[in-house]
Design an enzyme around this catalytic site. Structure first.
Site, PDB file in Angstrom:
ATOM      1  N   ASP A  42       0.685  -1.183  -0.067  1.00 53.42           N
ATOM      2  CA  ASP A  42      -0.091   0.003  -0.175  1.00 53.42           C
ATOM      3  C   ASP A  42       0.971   1.454   0.061  1.00 53.42           C
ATOM      4  O   ASP A  42       2.126   1.239   0.285  1.00 53.42           O
ATOM      5  CB  ASP A  42      -0.876   0.037   1.271  1.00 53.42           C
ATOM      6  CG  ASP A  42      -0.372  -0.499   2.542  1.00 53.42           C
ATOM      7  OD1 ASP A  42       0.853  -0.580   2.543  1.00 53.42           O
ATOM      8  OD2 ASP A  42      -0.985  -0.915   3.381  1.00 53.42           O
ATOM      9  N   ASN A  73      -7.286  -2.984  14.507  1.00 52.99           N
ATOM     10  CA  ASN A  73      -8.796  -3.348  14.326  1.00 52.99           C
ATOM     11  C   ASN A  73      -8.778  -4.354  13.378  1.00 52.99           C
ATOM     12  O   ASN A  73     -10.020  -4.587  12.587  1.00 52.99           O
ATOM     13  CB  ASN A  73      -9.462  -1.857  13.457  1.00 52.99           C
ATOM     14  CG  ASN A  73      -8.853  -1.490  12.296  1.00 52.99           C
ATOM     15  OD1 ASN A  73      -8.136  -2.288  11.978  1.00 52.99           O
ATOM     16  ND2 ASN A  73      -9.337  -0.557  11.735  1.00 52.99           N
ATOM     17  N   HIS A 107      -7.393  -4.830  10.487  1.00 55.54           N
ATOM     18  CA  HIS A 107      -7.117  -4.709   9.032  1.00 55.54           C
ATOM     19  C   HIS A 107      -5.904  -5.415   8.733  1.00 55.54           C
ATOM     20  O   HIS A 107      -4.798  -5.611   9.381  1.00 55.54           O
ATOM     21  CB  HIS A 107      -7.060  -3.052   8.606  1.00 55.54           C
ATOM     22  CG  HIS A 107      -5.796  -2.278   9.064  1.00 55.54           C
ATOM     23  ND1 HIS A 107      -6.098  -1.180   9.478  1.00 55.54           N
ATOM     24  CD2 HIS A 107      -4.595  -2.790   9.020  1.00 55.54           C
ATOM     25  CE1 HIS A 107      -4.797  -0.618   9.984  1.00 55.54           C
ATOM     26  NE2 HIS A 107      -3.642  -1.561   9.546  1.00 55.54           N
ATOM     27  N   GLU A 109      -9.803  -1.872   5.363  1.00 60.32           N
ATOM     28  CA  GLU A 109     -10.483  -1.760   6.842  1.00 60.32           C
ATOM     29  C   GLU A 109     -11.740  -2.552   6.910  1.00 60.32           C
ATOM     30  O   GLU A 109     -12.033  -3.165   6.032  1.00 60.32           O
ATOM     31  CB  GLU A 109     -10.983  -0.120   6.791  1.00 60.32           C
ATOM     32  CG  GLU A 109      -9.875   0.854   6.629  1.00 60.32           C
ATOM     33  CD  GLU A 109      -8.882   0.875   7.729  1.00 60.32           C
ATOM     34  OE1 GLU A 109      -8.994   0.144   8.720  1.00 60.32           O
ATOM     35  OE2 GLU A 109      -8.125   1.961   7.810  1.00 60.32           O
TER      36      GLU A 109
HETATM   37  C1  F6R Z   1       1.536  -1.700   5.963  1.00 62.48           C
HETATM   38  C2  F6R Z   1       0.177  -2.049   6.168  1.00 62.48           C
HETATM   39  C3  F6R Z   1      -0.475  -2.155   7.354  1.00 62.48           C
HETATM   40  C4  F6R Z   1       0.234  -2.628   8.849  1.00 62.48           C
HETATM   41  C5  F6R Z   1      -0.493  -2.325  10.015  1.00 62.48           C
HETATM   42  C6  F6R Z   1       0.237  -2.479  11.310  1.00 62.48           C
HETATM   43  O1  F6R Z   1       1.890  -1.820   4.745  1.00 62.48           O
HETATM   44  O2  F6R Z   1      -0.341  -2.605   5.113  1.00 62.48           O
HETATM   45  O3  F6R Z   1      -1.757  -2.816   7.387  1.00 62.48           O
HETATM   46  O4  F6R Z   1       0.799  -3.632   8.394  1.00 62.48           O
HETATM   47  O5  F6R Z   1      -1.089  -1.208  10.131  1.00 62.48           O
HETATM   48  O6  F6R Z   1       1.066  -1.552  11.392  1.00 62.48           O
HETATM   49  P1  F6R Z   1       2.314  -1.651  12.395  1.00 62.48           P
HETATM   50  O7  F6R Z   1       3.185  -2.572  11.995  1.00 62.48           O
HETATM   51  O8  F6R Z   1       2.934  -0.287  12.486  1.00 62.48           O
HETATM   52  O9  F6R Z   1       1.598  -1.842  13.886  1.00 62.48           O
END
Ligand code: F6R
Length: 240
Positions: free
Chosen positions: A67, A135, A137, A142
């Site tokens: 992303d 959450n 995701h 989401e």
């Molecule tokens: C990042 C991504 C997000 C993260 C998730 C966890 O490319 O796609 O889904 O993997 O938000 O983020 P952290 O690792 O910062 O807790």
């Protein structure tokens, strides 16, 4: 789903590294699907160390990232393309031409999503690395995202904006929209490695492993993947 619980973040990163190294050693031109965020930083550090100390080569490896924020590109140090170059690519012998991510500054977002989907068709991930949001995701999918969605532009939820604001000077600076691979692009990977650490991920990890498979918890779709491994620390595994 294979579940590996480690005592701490360091051991989680090392275990993840072993799995990534196996894929790259067995297939030196593997396609790696990569994630940003805090979770995989230890893994990326291990990959860099191993390249430095043991010469493991990434010359023919290709990467596809999950992303990117809309409106940001490599000239912004908050962009995901910048994050990847800084935290991983510049420490390896990878050819930047083999690294792929959505163009956050694409003029035509629809066309950019179509381009990325077409690329993922011909560059199926041998291994997709994932983190998980508090959450539930995965990537920027989401709660409520259809499981059959492909690369698309999303409006980020307040909870994700809040989680990600720690990396920005002010919460107002966090972009409100992002490009993301959809659950379908993620499920198309041959192997999946999802990482989680910390007590704030425990509820999401429970949903990932033991909860109902529901679009309300995007990561739960991974229960349907034939080759998915979760590596998480004890704090993230505390509700399992
Ligand atoms: C990042 C991504 C997000 C993260 C998730 C966890 O490319 O796609 O889904 O993997 O938000 O983020 P952290 O690792 O910062 O807790």
């Amino acid at each position: 789903m294979n579940v590996i619980v480690t005592k701490d973040y360091q051991e989680m990163s090392m275990k993840a590294f072993e799995l990534v190294k196996k894929v790259v050693t067995e297939n030196p031109s593997a396609v790696l699907g990569l994630a940003t965020g805090s979770t995989p930083l230890g893994l990326y550090g291990e990959m860099a160390r191993d390249h430095r100390e043991n010469g493991t080569s990434y010359r023919d490896v290709k990467t596809v990232n999950l992303d990117e924020y809309e409106g940001l590109d490599v000239t912004s140090d908050q962009s995901y393309v910048y994050f990847m170059r800084e935290n991983l690519f510049r420490h390896l012998d990878i050819d930047l031409k083999n690294t792929n991510i959505e163009n956050g500054r694409a003029q035509d977002p629809e066309k950019e999503c179509a381009r990325y989907n077409a690329l993922l068709e011909v560059m199926r991930q041998d291994l997709q690395v994932l983190g998980i949001g508090s959450n539930g995701h995965i990537a920027f999918n989401e709660p409520g995202t259809p499981f059959d969605a492909q690369t698309h532009v999303v409006e980020l939820t307040e909870s994700t904006i809040k989680d990600n604001s720690r990396l920005f000077a002010r919460i107002e600076d966090v972009p409100r929209r992002a490009f993301t691979m959809g659950p379908k692009n993620i499920m198309n990977a041959k192997k999946i490695l999802i990482l989680a650490n910390g007590a704030n991920k425990a509820k999401a990890v429970y949903g990932l492993v033991k909860g109902e498979v529901t679009e309300q918890l995007p990561a739960s779709v991974l229960q349907r993947h034939p080759d998915c491994t979760l590596v998480c620390d004890e704090a993230a595994a505390s509700l399992l």
